[in-house]
Design a protein around this motif. Structure first.
Motif, PDB file in Angstrom:
ATOM      1  N   THR A 228       0.836  -1.206   0.000  1.00  0.00           N
ATOM      2  CA  THR A 228       0.000   0.000   0.000  1.00  0.00           C
ATOM      3  C   THR A 228       0.866   1.250   0.000  1.00  0.00           C
ATOM      4  O   THR A 228       1.859   1.338   0.724  1.00  0.00           O
ATOM      5  CB  THR A 228      -0.921   0.021   1.235  1.00  0.00           C
ATOM      6  N   ALA A 229       0.480   2.230  -0.807  1.00  0.00           N
ATOM      7  CA  ALA A 229       1.240   3.487  -0.912  1.00  0.00           C
ATOM      8  C   ALA A 229       1.177   4.265   0.409  1.00  0.00           C
ATOM      9  O   ALA A 229       0.193   4.166   1.157  1.00  0.00           O
ATOM     10  CB  ALA A 229       0.664   4.336  -2.036  1.00  0.00           C
ATOM     11  N   PRO A 230       2.199   5.052   0.704  1.00  0.00           N
ATOM     12  CA  PRO A 230       2.217   5.840   1.943  1.00  0.00           C
ATOM     13  C   PRO A 230       1.096   6.893   1.950  1.00  0.00           C
ATOM     14  O   PRO A 230       0.632   7.337   0.905  1.00  0.00           O
ATOM     15  CB  PRO A 230       3.593   6.527   1.908  1.00  0.00           C
ATOM     16  N   ILE A 231       0.679   7.274   3.151  1.00  0.00           N
ATOM     17  CA  ILE A 231      -0.276   8.379   3.291  1.00  0.00           C
ATOM     18  C   ILE A 231       0.394   9.645   2.787  1.00  0.00           C
ATOM     19  O   ILE A 231       1.575   9.891   3.029  1.00  0.00           O
ATOM     20  CB  ILE A 231      -0.699   8.550   4.761  1.00  0.00           C
ATOM     21  N   ASP A 232      -0.365  10.468   2.074  1.00  0.00           N
ATOM     22  CA  ASP A 232       0.159  11.700   1.502  1.00  0.00           C
ATOM     23  C   ASP A 232       0.769  12.594   2.582  1.00  0.00           C
ATOM     24  O   ASP A 232       0.179  12.800   3.645  1.00  0.00           O
ATOM     25  CB  ASP A 232      -0.961  12.450   0.783  1.00  0.00           C
ATOM     26  N   SER A 233       1.952  13.120   2.315  1.00  0.00           N
ATOM     27  CA  SER A 233       2.665  13.932   3.312  1.00  0.00           C
ATOM     28  C   SER A 233       1.893  15.192   3.695  1.00  0.00           C
ATOM     29  O   SER A 233       1.987  15.667   4.838  1.00  0.00           O
ATOM     30  CB  SER A 233       4.049  14.313   2.784  1.00  0.00           C
ATOM     31  N   ALA A 234       1.111  15.748   2.758  1.00  0.00           N
ATOM     32  CA  ALA A 234       0.320  16.951   3.058  1.00  0.00           C
ATOM     33  C   ALA A 234      -0.758  16.635   4.098  1.00  0.00           C
ATOM     34  O   ALA A 234      -1.038  17.449   4.991  1.00  0.00           O
ATOM     35  CB  ALA A 234      -0.313  17.495   1.787  1.00  0.00           C
ATOM     36  N   GLU A 235      -1.350  15.446   3.984  1.00  0.00           N
ATOM     37  CA  GLU A 235      -2.361  15.039   4.961  1.00  0.00           C
ATOM     38  C   GLU A 235      -1.731  14.763   6.322  1.00  0.00           C
ATOM     39  O   GLU A 235      -2.318  15.094   7.361  1.00  0.00           O
ATOM     40  CB  GLU A 235      -3.108  13.804   4.464  1.00  0.00           C
ATOM     41  N   VAL A 236      -0.560  14.167   6.324  1.00  0.00           N
ATOM     42  CA  VAL A 236       0.148  13.917   7.582  1.00  0.00           C
ATOM     43  C   VAL A 236       0.471  15.237   8.272  1.00  0.00           C
ATOM     44  O   VAL A 236       0.330  15.362   9.496  1.00  0.00           O
ATOM     45  CB  VAL A 236       1.437  13.117   7.339  1.00  0.00           C
ATOM     46  N   LYS A 237       0.859  16.245   7.493  1.00  0.00           N
ATOM     47  CA  LYS A 237       1.167  17.562   8.074  1.00  0.00           C
ATOM     48  C   LYS A 237      -0.073  18.177   8.712  1.00  0.00           C
ATOM     49  O   LYS A 237       0.002  18.775   9.795  1.00  0.00           O
ATOM     50  CB  LYS A 237       1.732  18.501   7.014  1.00  0.00           C
ATOM     51  N   ILE A 238      -1.225  18.055   8.044  1.00  0.00           N
ATOM     52  CA  ILE A 238      -2.459  18.585   8.617  1.00  0.00           C
ATOM     53  C   ILE A 238      -2.749  17.907   9.952  1.00  0.00           C
ATOM     54  O   ILE A 238      -3.091  18.556  10.950  1.00  0.00           O
ATOM     55  CB  ILE A 238      -3.643  18.392   7.644  1.00  0.00           C
ATOM     56  N   LEU A 239      -2.591  16.587   9.968  1.00  0.00           N
ATOM     57  CA  LEU A 239      -2.832  15.843  11.199  1.00  0.00           C
ATOM     58  C   LEU A 239      -1.864  16.286  12.294  1.00  0.00           C
ATOM     59  O   LEU A 239      -2.265  16.500  13.450  1.00  0.00           O
ATOM     60  CB  LEU A 239      -2.675  14.345  10.916  1.00  0.00           C
ATOM     61  N   ASP A 240      -0.605  16.447  11.959  1.00  0.00           N
ATOM     62  CA  ASP A 240       0.387  16.900  12.932  1.00  0.00           C
ATOM     63  C   ASP A 240       0.073  18.312  13.432  1.00  0.00           C
ATOM     64  O   ASP A 240       0.250  18.616  14.620  1.00  0.00           O
ATOM     65  CB  ASP A 240       1.786  16.873  12.314  1.00  0.00           C
ATOM     66  N   ASP A 241      -0.392  19.169  12.534  1.00  0.00           N
ATOM     67  CA  ASP A 241      -0.732  20.540  12.926  1.00  0.00           C
ATOM     68  C   ASP A 241      -1.918  20.565  13.889  1.00  0.00           C
ATOM     69  O   ASP A 241      -1.944  21.361  14.837  1.00  0.00           O
ATOM     70  CB  ASP A 241      -1.065  21.379  11.677  1.00  0.00           C
ATOM     71  N   ILE A 242      -2.897  19.701  13.646  1.00  0.00           N
ATOM     72  CA  ILE A 242      -4.039  19.612  14.560  1.00  0.00           C
ATOM     73  C   ILE A 242      -3.573  19.120  15.930  1.00  0.00           C
ATOM     74  O   ILE A 242      -3.963  19.660  16.973  1.00  0.00           O
ATOM     75  CB  ILE A 242      -5.132  18.681  13.996  1.00  0.00           C
ATOM     76  N   LEU A 243      -2.720  18.101  15.933  1.00  0.00           N
ATOM     77  CA  LEU A 243      -2.226  17.535  17.185  1.00  0.00           C
ATOM     78  C   LEU A 243      -1.405  18.542  17.991  1.00  0.00           C
ATOM     79  O   LEU A 243      -1.428  18.526  19.227  1.00  0.00           O
ATOM     80  CB  LEU A 243      -1.372  16.295  16.903  1.00  0.00           C
ATOM     81  N   SER A 244      -0.673  19.412  17.313  1.00  0.00           N
ATOM     82  CA  SER A 244       0.181  20.376  18.011  1.00  0.00           C
ATOM     83  C   SER A 244      -0.516  21.714  18.277  1.00  0.00           C
ATOM     84  O   SER A 244       0.065  22.598  18.901  1.00  0.00           O
ATOM     85  CB  SER A 244       1.454  20.624  17.192  1.00  0.00           C
ATOM     86  N   LEU A 245      -1.755  21.848  17.841  1.00  0.00           N
ATOM     87  CA  LEU A 245      -2.491  23.098  18.016  1.00  0.00           C
ATOM     88  C   LEU A 245      -2.701  23.395  19.501  1.00  0.00           C
ATOM     89  O   LEU A 245      -3.189  22.558  20.255  1.00  0.00           O
ATOM     90  CB  LEU A 245      -3.846  23.003  17.303  1.00  0.00           C
ATOM     91  N   LYS A 246      -2.347  24.592  19.912  1.00  0.00           N
ATOM     92  CA  LYS A 246      -2.517  25.021  21.292  1.00  0.00           C
ATOM     93  C   LYS A 246      -2.636  26.526  21.318  1.00  0.00           C
ATOM     94  O   LYS A 246      -1.664  27.256  21.106  1.00  0.00           O
ATOM     95  CB  LYS A 246      -1.330  24.547  22.151  1.00  0.00           C
ATOM     96  N   ASP A 247      -3.856  27.024  21.557  1.00  0.00           N
ATOM     97  CA  ASP A 247      -4.104  28.464  21.534  1.00  0.00           C
ATOM     98  C   ASP A 247      -5.428  28.748  22.223  1.00  0.00           C
ATOM     99  O   ASP A 247      -6.071  27.834  22.742  1.00  0.00           O
ATOM    100  CB  ASP A 247      -4.117  28.973  20.092  1.00  0.00           C
ATOM    101  N   THR A 248      -5.841  30.006  22.220  1.00  0.00           N
ATOM    102  CA  THR A 248      -7.163  30.308  22.749  1.00  0.00           C
ATOM    103  C   THR A 248      -8.211  29.705  21.813  1.00  0.00           C
ATOM    104  O   THR A 248      -7.944  29.440  20.639  1.00  0.00           O
ATOM    105  CB  THR A 248      -7.387  31.820  22.850  1.00  0.00           C
ATOM    106  N   SER A 249      -9.399  29.493  22.323  1.00  0.00           N
ATOM    107  CA  SER A 249     -10.444  28.820  21.549  1.00  0.00           C
ATOM    108  C   SER A 249     -10.786  29.565  20.264  1.00  0.00           C
ATOM    109  O   SER A 249     -10.993  28.945  19.220  1.00  0.00           O
ATOM    110  CB  SER A 249     -11.701  28.648  22.410  1.00  0.00           C
ATOM    111  N   LYS A 250     -10.863  30.875  20.336  1.00  0.00           N
ATOM    112  CA  LYS A 250     -11.214  31.649  19.148  1.00  0.00           C
ATOM    113  C   LYS A 250     -10.157  31.511  18.065  1.00  0.00           C
ATOM    114  O   LYS A 250     -10.475  31.328  16.881  1.00  0.00           O
ATOM    115  CB  LYS A 250     -11.400  33.129  19.507  1.00  0.00           C
ATOM    116  N   VAL A 251      -8.891  31.594  18.462  1.00  0.00           N
ATOM    117  CA  VAL A 251      -7.800  31.466  17.492  1.00  0.00           C
ATOM    118  C   VAL A 251      -7.773  30.050  16.924  1.00  0.00           C
ATOM    119  O   VAL A 251      -7.586  29.848  15.720  1.00  0.00           O
ATOM    120  CB  VAL A 251      -6.448  31.813  18.147  1.00  0.00           C
TER     121      VAL A 251
END
Length: 362
Positions: A228-251
């Motif tokens: 099976t082909a690897p998961i697209d790197s752009a999608e992995v980055k989105i997932l990583d960005d969501i996981l590392s997200l830390k800010d006020t709720s509005k932001v």
């Protein structure tokens, strides 16, 4: 030093806040049959619960929480909207934190109602926030549902997505799988000669704890995974960005709304996040001071699958959470044998609220 009568009075005062909503007061058995808890938590629960054996019911546990028995009772009787509140002791082994108590009081509130989940989320958070008025706390919030929606949106096989979803609450294993599926680490060794392996395996009935068919299926899974082909790197980055997200709720909301344009599969959960913030603001919660973390709730809230929150002492950093809560829609479906009703709950620790208030009741 607090004494039991002070804690009991504090618990009653907290419970009165929930009873004032019209919630039904419920009590649960101290002993719970282990099978259900093991099915939900896995063998990990054995390290956190006190276990005994009954000659009729077999292995049983002193209740580690109230939510699961309340969900079981509600789903067995009906799936109509309801509100419950409770006050009583739970029991936890404390190998990791030996100075923490093994038994302590919990006061809780559970809402079973699918009419407006975002409004119910805001209601339960606001009630807890008001109950802790005057105590210096740090509040953390998150949304496991957004992360689960992002995983479900990945352009890869259902097998991979199921594996990632199964380990949402085990960050280290989740990361290992994500790296493997995206080509950042080595895949399992390819099975080039599966037929030869099968000839050898067919000579046995059982190998270890698995039968021959199970081993063959696992070999085929490894072979399919390697191809099976690897998961697209752009999608992995989105997932990583969501996981590392830390800010006020509005932001955080503003950021996630932009991300949803690249990953439409999370639009519904992000929209629910926006609705929840509107209700919270209407309830008087200052959103500029309300933090959001993309990874919050992944290590200690195993059955939550949506909005999650926790209140922590600002003055006693070593204390357990003063209050926690979250949404657990999937749990109702699992325990309702296909029946489902959206549900959200929260628990408070009266021993900790009393300590942090710095006073005793007369």
């Amino acid at each position: 030093m607090t004494v039991l009568k002070d804690i009991s009075l504090e618990a009653k005062n907290l419970a009165a806040i929930f009873e004032a909503t019209g919630a039904e007061v419920v009590e649960m058995d101290f002993l719970q049959i282990s099978n259900l808890l093991l099915d939900l938590y896995g063998e990990d629960i054995r390290g956190r619960a006190f276990i005994t054996n009954d000659p009729v019911y077999g292995e049983m546990m002193l209740r580690p929480d109230f939510t699961i028995p309340i969900v079981e009772q509600h789903m067995a009787n009906n799936v109509s909207p309801a509100r419950y509140t409770y006050c009583g002791k739970v029991f936890r082994r404390q190998e990791e934190f030996p100075d923490r108590p093994r038994e302590f009081m919990q006061v809780g509130y559970e809402i079973f109602d699918g009419a407006n989940p975002a409004k119910a989320d805001a209601e339960i958070f606001s009630l807890v926030n008001d109950a802790l008025s005057g105590i210096k706390v740090r509040i953390s919030t998150g949304d496991i549902g957004i992360l689960m929606a992002a995983v479900s949106s990945l352009s890869t096989t259902e097998t991979r997505k199921k594996a990632l979803l199964r380990h949402i609450w085990r960050p280290q294993r989740f990361r290992t799988l994500l790296n493997q599926f995206s080509g950042l680490s080595l895949k399992p060794h390819p099975i080039k000669d599966a037929k030869d392996y099968n000839k050898i395996i067919d000579k046995f009935e059982i190998i270890g704890s698995r039968n021959v068919q199970e081993i063959k299926e696992r070999l085929q899974q490894l072979k399919s995974e390697h191809e099976t082909a690897p998961i697209d790197s752009a999608e992995v980055k989105i997932l990583d960005d969501i996981l590392s997200l830390k800010d006020t709720s509005k932001v955080a909301l503003s950021y996630l709304e932009k991300v949803s344009k690249k990953m439409p599969g999370i639009e519904k959960t992000v929209d629910n996040f926006a609705k929840r913030l509107d209700f919270l603001e209407n309830n008087g919660v200052n959103l500029d001071l309300l933090d959001f973390e993309g990874s919050y709730g992944r290590t200690s809230m195993e059955y939550y699958d949506g909005f999650v929150f926790g209140f922590y002492s600002e003055t006693h950093k070593d204390l357990a959470p003063v209050a926690t809560g979250g949404r657990y829609d999937a749990l109702t479906e699992r325990m309702g044998q296909g029946k489902r009703i959206p549900a959200v709950g929260a628990v408070l620790r009266p021993d900790l609220t009393l300590l942090l208030r710095g006073n005793k009741h007369d």
